[in-house]
Design a protein around this motif. Structure first.
Motif, PDB file in Angstrom:
ATOM      1  N   LEU A  15      16.589  10.095 -30.623  1.00 41.65           N
ATOM      2  CA  LEU A  15      17.596   9.576 -31.747  1.00 41.65           C
ATOM      3  C   LEU A  15      16.958   8.521 -32.672  1.00 41.65           C
ATOM      4  O   LEU A  15      16.719   7.349 -32.002  1.00 41.65           O
ATOM      5  CB  LEU A  15      18.847   9.217 -31.278  1.00 41.65           C
ATOM      6  CG  LEU A  15      19.539  10.220 -30.166  1.00 41.65           C
ATOM      7  CD1 LEU A  15      20.714   9.638 -29.485  1.00 41.65           C
ATOM      8  CD2 LEU A  15      19.869  11.623 -31.001  1.00 41.65           C
ATOM      9  N   ALA A  16      16.747   8.691 -33.850  1.00 39.50           N
ATOM     10  CA  ALA A  16      16.227   7.556 -34.712  1.00 39.50           C
ATOM     11  C   ALA A  16      17.342   6.624 -34.835  1.00 39.50           C
ATOM     12  O   ALA A  16      18.463   6.967 -35.245  1.00 39.50           O
ATOM     13  CB  ALA A  16      16.034   8.068 -35.941  1.00 39.50           C
ATOM     14  N   ALA A  45      12.379   9.070 -25.935  1.00 37.75           N
ATOM     15  CA  ALA A  45      12.374   7.990 -26.768  1.00 37.75           C
ATOM     16  C   ALA A  45      12.682   8.396 -28.192  1.00 37.75           C
ATOM     17  O   ALA A  45      12.115   9.494 -28.489  1.00 37.75           O
ATOM     18  CB  ALA A  45      11.291   6.931 -26.605  1.00 37.75           C
ATOM     19  N   GLU A  46      12.878   7.652 -29.088  1.00 42.85           N
ATOM     20  CA  GLU A  46      13.120   7.998 -30.518  1.00 42.85           C
ATOM     21  C   GLU A  46      11.857   8.267 -31.262  1.00 42.85           C
ATOM     22  O   GLU A  46      10.681   7.723 -30.553  1.00 42.85           O
ATOM     23  CB  GLU A  46      13.910   6.735 -31.283  1.00 42.85           C
ATOM     24  CG  GLU A  46      13.020   5.551 -31.128  1.00 42.85           C
ATOM     25  CD  GLU A  46      13.766   4.447 -31.162  1.00 42.85           C
ATOM     26  OE1 GLU A  46      14.318   3.899 -32.349  1.00 42.85           O
ATOM     27  OE2 GLU A  46      14.124   3.647 -30.050  1.00 42.85           O
ATOM     28  N   ALA A  47      11.759   9.026 -32.291  1.00 42.77           N
ATOM     29  CA  ALA A  47      10.405   9.409 -32.881  1.00 42.77           C
ATOM     30  C   ALA A  47       9.661   8.193 -32.891  1.00 42.77           C
ATOM     31  O   ALA A  47       9.914   7.518 -33.527  1.00 42.77           O
ATOM     32  CB  ALA A  47      10.654  10.176 -34.004  1.00 42.77           C
ATOM     33  N   PHE A  86      11.069   8.838 -18.471  1.00 44.96           N
ATOM     34  CA  PHE A  86      11.017   8.413 -19.738  1.00 44.96           C
ATOM     35  C   PHE A  86       9.946   9.119 -20.499  1.00 44.96           C
ATOM     36  O   PHE A  86       8.787   8.808 -20.203  1.00 44.96           O
ATOM     37  CB  PHE A  86      10.903   6.961 -19.902  1.00 44.96           C
ATOM     38  CG  PHE A  86      11.549   6.099 -21.091  1.00 44.96           C
ATOM     39  CD1 PHE A  86      12.294   6.891 -22.005  1.00 44.96           C
ATOM     40  CD2 PHE A  86      11.211   5.168 -21.523  1.00 44.96           C
ATOM     41  CE1 PHE A  86      12.765   6.524 -23.166  1.00 44.96           C
ATOM     42  CE2 PHE A  86      11.596   4.240 -22.519  1.00 44.96           C
ATOM     43  CZ  PHE A  86      12.376   5.277 -23.492  1.00 44.96           C
ATOM     44  N   PHE A  87      10.106   9.817 -21.646  1.00 43.51           N
ATOM     45  CA  PHE A  87       9.009  10.267 -22.459  1.00 43.51           C
ATOM     46  C   PHE A  87       9.281   9.858 -23.802  1.00 43.51           C
ATOM     47  O   PHE A  87      10.259   9.356 -24.225  1.00 43.51           O
ATOM     48  CB  PHE A  87       9.406  11.963 -22.500  1.00 43.51           C
ATOM     49  CG  PHE A  87       8.954  12.920 -21.456  1.00 43.51           C
ATOM     50  CD1 PHE A  87       8.796  12.329 -20.160  1.00 43.51           C
ATOM     51  CD2 PHE A  87       8.373  14.290 -21.736  1.00 43.51           C
ATOM     52  CE1 PHE A  87       8.265  13.129 -19.021  1.00 43.51           C
ATOM     53  CE2 PHE A  87       7.917  14.987 -20.697  1.00 43.51           C
ATOM     54  CZ  PHE A  87       7.853  14.663 -19.364  1.00 43.51           C
ATOM     55  N   CYS A  88       8.038   9.831 -24.193  1.00 40.01           N
ATOM     56  CA  CYS A  88       7.725   9.268 -25.546  1.00 40.01           C
ATOM     57  C   CYS A  88       7.594  10.339 -26.825  1.00 40.01           C
ATOM     58  O   CYS A  88       6.708  11.124 -26.411  1.00 40.01           O
ATOM     59  CB  CYS A  88       6.506   8.197 -25.861  1.00 40.01           C
ATOM     60  SG  CYS A  88       6.395   7.761 -27.390  1.00 40.01           S
TER      61      CYS A  88
END
Length: 250
Positions: A15-16, A45-47, A86-88
């Protein structure tokens, strides 16, 4: 999900939030992500931009400099401390990952660079990357292969985007043999139905997770949900609309 043992099927999607000043993740993100972490829960994680020319919005995080990588580490550590995965999500908007994360998701939607190659109304190339569907998909597949070769295929996540009809994702679901995640405006019952009908393995809740940091707990208890405030989705404030949504026990 591959080598990861998830405790539930509820996912925080990318989510940005536009609160990474100068494209550097900030300390307030530690609280934001840790609030939404559960043991065995998946967060994306956000973009996160891969270069200084990859950004499309103000105050979005990057991962192309040492400063950015170091700034991500305490955020990832906070998620890991609560047992989260947690993924990026890496992105280039078009028209570097670090082992501080468990894996990456490649952003391939919203008309950005990868999506541009796949759209027949945008991609007018006459080479091996244009024309047929196979050629238009070549760029995306080569990126997936390159990232998988770099970090390992088990750390590379694929996302099923929101569609007008849930059934329209079924062919992709049948073709893709890995963990299948759907995103969209699903409520609790819609998500349960998607799982029950084997249309997905995991369900990502964006606006609901944004406004309810303890969303898995609320779903478990069928408890009332906080209402989200669209006006504070993309403000640069480090608290308002970011870490101030109350928990159920509050």
């Amino acid at each position: 999900m591959g080598k990861f043992n998830l405790s539930h099927r509820i996912v925080l999607p990318p989510l940005a939030r536009q609160r990474s000043y100068n494209n550097v993740p900030q300390p307030h993100a530690i609280l934001y992500y840790s609030q939404r972490t559960t043991k065995g829960g998946l967060l994306i994680a956000e973009a996160t931009g891969i270069s200084d020319t990859a950004q499309g919005l103000n105050f979005t995080p990057g991962i192309w400099t040492k400063e950015q990588v170091e700034a991500w580490k305490p955020i990832v550590d906070a998620v890991h401390a609560k047992g989260g995965i947690f993924f990026c999500q890496i992105i280039h908007v078009g028209r570097a990952s670090n082992s501080g994360f468990d894996g990456v998701e490649i952003h391939g939607a919203h008309g950005f660079l990868i999506d541009q190659f796949m759209k027949d109304q945008v991609n007018d190339r006459a080479d091996q990357y244009g024309g047929s569907l196979e050629n238009r998909c070549r760029f995306a597949l080569e990126i997936v292969e390159a990232v998988a070769n770099e970090i390992g295929a088990d750390k590379n996540e694929k996302l099923g985007e929101k569609s007008e009809s849930p059934d329209s994702l079924l062919p992709m679901r049948k073709a893709f043999k890995g963990t299948f995640l759907v995103a969209g405006g699903y409520g609790r019952e819609d998500g349960n139905q998607a799982i029950a009908e084997n249309r997905a393995d995991l369900v990502a809740y964006g606006r609901l997770f944004l406004a309810n940091p303890d969303l898995p707990r609320r779903f478990e208890l069928n408890a009332p949900l906080n209402k989200y405030n669209r006006e504070t989705f993309y403000t640069p404030d480090p608290v308002i609309g970011y870490t101030d949504y109350p928990f159920l026990e509050d």
